[in-house]
Each structure stands twice: as structure tokens, then as C-alpha cells.
Design a protein around this motif. Structure first.
Motif, PDB file in Angstrom:
ATOM      1  N   ASP A 394       0.816  -1.214   0.000  1.00  0.00           N
ATOM      2  CA  ASP A 394       0.000   0.000   0.000  1.00  0.00           C
ATOM      3  C   ASP A 394       0.852   1.266   0.000  1.00  0.00           C
ATOM      4  O   ASP A 394       0.401   2.321  -0.463  1.00  0.00           O
ATOM      5  N   LEU A 395       2.081   1.184   0.477  1.00  0.00           N
ATOM      6  CA  LEU A 395       2.932   2.373   0.517  1.00  0.00           C
ATOM      7  C   LEU A 395       3.418   2.765  -0.878  1.00  0.00           C
ATOM      8  O   LEU A 395       3.629   3.950  -1.162  1.00  0.00           O
ATOM      9  N   VAL A 396       3.581   1.786  -1.754  1.00  0.00           N
ATOM     10  CA  VAL A 396       4.070   2.059  -3.110  1.00  0.00           C
ATOM     11  C   VAL A 396       2.995   2.816  -3.897  1.00  0.00           C
ATOM     12  O   VAL A 396       1.856   2.374  -4.001  1.00  0.00           O
ATOM     13  N   GLY A 397       3.362   3.946  -4.425  1.00  0.00           N
ATOM     14  CA  GLY A 397       2.430   4.811  -5.143  1.00  0.00           C
ATOM     15  C   GLY A 397       1.955   5.978  -4.313  1.00  0.00           C
ATOM     16  O   GLY A 397       1.437   6.958  -4.851  1.00  0.00           O
ATOM     17  N   ARG A 398       2.128   5.892  -2.989  1.00  0.00           N
ATOM     18  CA  ARG A 398       1.717   6.990  -2.114  1.00  0.00           C
ATOM     19  C   ARG A 398       2.863   7.983  -1.935  1.00  0.00           C
ATOM     20  O   ARG A 398       4.029   7.688  -2.189  1.00  0.00           O
ATOM     21  N   PHE A 399       2.505   9.175  -1.448  1.00  0.00           N
ATOM     22  CA  PHE A 399       3.514  10.179  -1.122  1.00  0.00           C
ATOM     23  C   PHE A 399       4.293   9.685   0.090  1.00  0.00           C
ATOM     24  O   PHE A 399       3.726   9.136   1.033  1.00  0.00           O
ATOM     25  N   VAL A 400       5.611   9.873   0.056  1.00  0.00           N
ATOM     26  CA  VAL A 400       6.456   9.359   1.125  1.00  0.00           C
ATOM     27  C   VAL A 400       6.080  10.000   2.460  1.00  0.00           C
ATOM     28  O   VAL A 400       5.836  11.201   2.538  1.00  0.00           O
ATOM     29  N   PRO A 401       6.003   9.224   3.529  1.00  0.00           N
ATOM     30  CA  PRO A 401       5.704   9.806   4.844  1.00  0.00           C
ATOM     31  C   PRO A 401       6.787  10.802   5.272  1.00  0.00           C
ATOM     32  O   PRO A 401       7.935  10.741   4.818  1.00  0.00           O
ATOM     33  N   ASP A 402       6.432  11.695   6.165  1.00  0.00           N
ATOM     34  CA  ASP A 402       7.347  12.737   6.641  1.00  0.00           C
ATOM     35  C   ASP A 402       8.260  12.142   7.716  1.00  0.00           C
ATOM     36  O   ASP A 402       8.111  12.405   8.911  1.00  0.00           O
ATOM     37  N   LEU A 403       9.225  11.346   7.262  1.00  0.00           N
ATOM     38  CA  LEU A 403      10.113  10.624   8.168  1.00  0.00           C
ATOM     39  C   LEU A 403      11.297  11.497   8.587  1.00  0.00           C
ATOM     40  O   LEU A 403      11.722  12.388   7.856  1.00  0.00           O
ATOM     41  N   THR A 404      11.833  11.195   9.759  1.00  0.00           N
ATOM     42  CA  THR A 404      13.077  11.808  10.218  1.00  0.00           C
ATOM     43  C   THR A 404      14.153  10.732  10.219  1.00  0.00           C
ATOM     44  O   THR A 404      13.983   9.671  10.825  1.00  0.00           O
TER      45      THR A 404
END
Length: 484
Positions: A394-404
């Protein structure tokens, strides 16, 4: 007519979309000229806010902190967290499940200035007072006819991007079909001085005669009648015409003492069958038009720009084949279609009468459910967008999360790691990865406490293209960044 000058790309239109495309091209070393008929930024009232996902995209280029804006204020709600947005004038939308950013109030003119400065700083040549009057294309490029302040001339370019608005001359000359639905409303928007600023309450007012929006900034009014499109959209708008509409809809004798920035609009909704016609590409309103409700047009257009810019640059630089541009229509076309669909629904739900009242009451009740509310919020804001890249993750195709991410050089947010405009290969588990794409993709090794995967490949537009365990990384790199 002066001699033909060769340019890598020509962009028609110096609105936010055209400027964003130009900046994305220049970020990757592509020579680009922007043609704009207006000598200065159009001062008329237009879009007034950016959705969270648009703020996320600007954050990738270090622009989010430079937006002269403020958090969009909430205006009351039923239950749960404070509403952050509206649907059909119903302030019921709350938080998104996919973006931590807040919607921001910003006049389109301020955004155009920001993007214009950004594009110019990257080296884009912005020619104001220069009007595209025609073009012809062949297998090798496009010849663009231009009327400039000193007379006509031609530009020869490899690619022409039409970001020249809903009545796009570029689109019309391409011959691409532009099907859709005709408008059913006539609306006006203006900045005014009235004899009674409180002729209707501040905010959205559904009335027997139509809709009046008073605010959110003092003196801004919007009035809509549900009696068909304007008889002549090109006719000059007079203060008397605006005043008559305000009086009919509000049921008052309000008088317009002064008016500026008058605009007239309708809700025709149309979508180009393709955004790529040979060597001509369409973006923003040139590719799709719809009503302004929900404030989605500007955000949709910026999404086009960030999707297109890096792909076109890769093709021009010879790093990818023209088939990469096929993904532009394939990805952005369905997004635009959903905007057309939900804006049509909003028009249907804003009309006067007891039947619409009943639909709105039930709709508001259903949106008290967190799941339903978030689904609609993510649809209208664009935060829930997921491109179909053929992955079950599900993560593929989505905008990347705001990770640190903690690296040997320091601690960075993902957006800070993408300022170069390249892709990002984020390695969080120490695995070996192919180094051959290092010139096209930033390879960053580090750790992340909230990592959704052990490794991620992120496209320049911020969308995840691969995660660890989701097929071949080499194939993903080749697919999106060309063979090595």
C-alpha cells in the motif's frame, strides 16, 4: 521575423503550474523558456489556499517555509476534531490519515511570485508580454510562433508544455478531444465595498435564490445562481451585474459601492483524453477544468507539474525513453477525473431547496464517522492519492511519509534529503544496493525509528516507487530512472 532559436522546452503560461514545471526542468539542467501574455501577475481574486499535499510537494524543494500564509482556520463542526475543510460549503472535513501538513491560506498571486522567483533562480527564462500565437510539431520537435513586444518571432523546441489555462490555445491547437459536461451555474467573485458588510452572515450561506459566501477575508464575496451558465462569458463584468446577482440571491437591497477584481465563472467540467499529444504536453487547467468548489484546481495543477517536470527532463536528457511520459497521463488523468466527479457532486449539493437540504443533512450525519470523513478528506485534499504502480504494498504509489532520518552527516527530514530534485534511495537496514544510478538518485543510509520499510525508493515527485521486499530494486530503478 527573427531567426528561429532552439530551446529544450517551451512552457506556455506563467501561472503557478507553468512556473512549477519550468523550475522542475531547470533543476535538472534543461533549458526552458516560459511565454506569458500578461506583463505582470494577474491581480484578480483566484485560488486562496493550498491543500496539505501541495504543501508537501513544495516542501520537497524547500519552498514550504517560504509560503506567505497562515493555517486555514476552522469554522465549527459537529463532533470530533475541529474541521479543516469543507465539502459543498459544509465545514465537516477533519484530519487526513496521510499528511501531517495543514491547509494554508495563500493568495494565488503570492504563490505565483514565490514560484516565479524560484524558477528564475534556477535559470528559467520568463518572457512576459510574449504571446504564443500558434505552433506546428513534427517528429523532431515543435516550432512555436510568438508575438512579442518587438514583433513576431519563432522558437524551435523539443517539447511544448501548455499550462495556459482552461481555454488553452495550446490544447485547442493540438486537436485533442476535451469531453465533459456543460455548466449549470453562473458565479461571480470580487473584492467589494458594500453599504452593509453584514448583508448576510460571514461564511457560506445557502439561500432560496442560490449561494452567497461572505469572506473569509473582509470584502471578498462570492455569489452563485443555479440557473444555467453565463450567456456570454467573455462580456465585461459590471458592478451593476454583480450587484443584481447579490440582491437576487440574498433577498436584500445591498448596494455595491466599489468593486475590483471581478470574475465570472461556471462549472463546466472537462478532461482532455490525453495529456501528451506527440511533443505537446498539457498541465493544469489546460488539461482539465471544473468548478472552483473545494479549492482543488490549483492543487491539482501543481500535482501535474511535479509529476511531469522530472519525467520530461529525464526524456530530454536522454536518461529515459518517451514511454516514461506515457505514465504522466496514466497517473494524472484518473486523479483529475476524481476531481471533476467530486466538484460535480458539490454543485449538486449546494443548490437551493428542501430535497438538497435533506441530502446535506444525511451526508453530514454520515461524515461523523471517522472513516467516512477521512476518506472524503483525503479525496478532496489529494492526501489519499495512490498511483497504481502495480504493487501490492500500500505504501508504493503513495507520497512518502514525513520521516526523520539519522545519518552520518546529521538528522534530516525526508523532504530535506530531496532538495536536489533527484530520486531518493533510502537505506535503513545497511543492505547493499546498486550504485550505478548514483548520479540520478540520492543514496542515503541511516536509521529511522518510524520506518515503514527497511528501504524505500522515492521518485523526485515524492511518491514511493519501491520498498524492501517488493520485487527487484534494479527493475524499479531502471523503470523510473532509465537503464545504466
Amino acid at each position: 521575423m527573427e531567426n528561429v532559436v532552439m530551446k529544450n522546452a517551451v512552457v506556455a503560461g506563467a501561472g503557478p503550474v507553468g512556473l512549477a514545471v519550468a523550475a522542475e526542468l531547470r533543476l535538472r539542467g534543461v533549458e526552458v523558456v516560459v511565454l506569458e501574455p500578461l506583463l505582470s501577475i494577474d491581480p484578480r481574486v483566484k485560488a486562496g489556499s493550498l491543500a496539505p499535499r501541495a504543501v508537501d510537494a513544495l516542501d520537497l524543494r524547500g519552498l514550504a517555509d517560504r509560503i506567505p500564509s497562515s493555517a486555514l482556520p476552522s469554522t465549527g463542526g459537529r463532533r470530533g476534531s475541529a474541521p479543516r475543510g469543507h465539502f459543498a460549503g459544509m465545514w465537516v472535513l477533519r484530519e487526513s490519515a496521510y499528511s501531517s501538513k495543514a491547509a494554508t491560506l495563500v493568495p494565488q498571486q503570492a504563490l505565483e511570485q514565490l514560484l516565479g522567483d524560484h524558477a528564475a533562480a534556477e535559470g528559467a527564462e520568463i518572457r512576459r508580454g510574449h504571446t504564443l500565437t500558434g505552433y506546428t510539431q513534427d517528429d523532431e520537435g515543435v516550432t512555436v510562433q510568438v508575438e512579442g513586444p518587438e514583433g513576431p518571432y519563432e522558437l524551435r523546441t523539443g517539447w511544448l508544455v501548455g499550462a495556459d489555462g482552461g481555454r488553452s490555445p495550446v490544447r485547442k491547437a493540438s486537436g485533442v478531444p476535451f469531453p465533459g459536461t456543460d455548466g449549470v451555474i453562473t458565479g461571480y467573485q470580487a473584492l467589494v465595498e458594500l453599504d452593509d458588510a453584514d448583508f448576510v452572515p460571514m461564511g457560506w450561506n445557502r439561500l432560496p435564490g442560490g449561494l452567497v459566501v461572505n469572506g473569509p477575508v473582509p470584502g471578498r464575496v462570492l455569489v452563485v445562481e443555479f440557473d444555467g451558465p453565463p450567456a456570454d462569458r467573455d462580456a465585461a463584468i459590471t458592478v451593476e451585474e454583480l450587484q443584481a446577482a447579490l440582491r437576487r440571491v440574498s433577498g436584500t437591497e445591498v448596494t455595491v459601492l466599489e468593486a475590483r477584481s471581478l470574475t465570472r465563472f461556471t462549472d463546466n467540467a472537462r478532461l482532455a483524453e490525453s495529456f501528451v499529444i506527440g511533443r505537446v504536453l498539457l498541465a493544469g487547467d489546460a488539461a482539465h477544468v471544473h468548478s472552483p468548489f473545494g479549492g482543488q484546481g490549483l492543487n491539482l495543477g501543481l500535482g501535474d507539474a511535479f509529476n511531469l517536470g522530472w519525467k520530461l527532463a529525464a526524456v530530454i536528457r536522454g536518461e529515459a525513453g518517451r514511454e516514461l511520459l506515457d505514465t504522466y497521463t496514466a497517473e494524472r488523468g484518473p486523479v483529475a477525473a476524481k476531481v471533476l466527479e467530486n466538484t460535480r457532486a458539490q454543485v449538486a449539493m449546494m443548490g437551493p431547496g428542501p430535497y438538497v437540504d435533506a441530502v446535506r443533512e444525511i451526508f453530514a450525519m454520515l461524515l461523523e464517522s471517522d472513516d467516512a470523513n477521512r476518506r472524503l478528506t483525503d479525496l478532496v485534499s489529494g492526501a489519499g492519492l495512490r498511483y497504481d504502480l502495480g504493487s501490492a504494498d500500500d505504501l508504493v504509489g503513495r507520497f512518502v511519509p514525513d520521516l526523520t532520518v539519522k545519518t552520518a552527516e546529521g538528522t534530516f527530514r525526508v523532504a530535506e534529503l530531496m532538495r536536489s530534485g533527484r530520486g531518493l534511495l533510502l537505506v535503513l537496514d545497511g543492505r547493499a544496493v546498486p550504485e550505478a544510478w548514483a548520479g540520478r538518485v540520492e543514496i542515503v543510509r541511516g536509521t529511522c525509528d518510524a520506518a515503514p520499510a527497511d528501504a524505500l525508493l522515492v521518485r523526485p515527485d515524492g511518491h514511493v516507487a519501491w520498498t524492501a521486499g517488493d520485487g527487484s530494486l534494479t527493475e524499479a530503478l531502471t523503470s523510473w530512472f532509465g537503464p545504466r
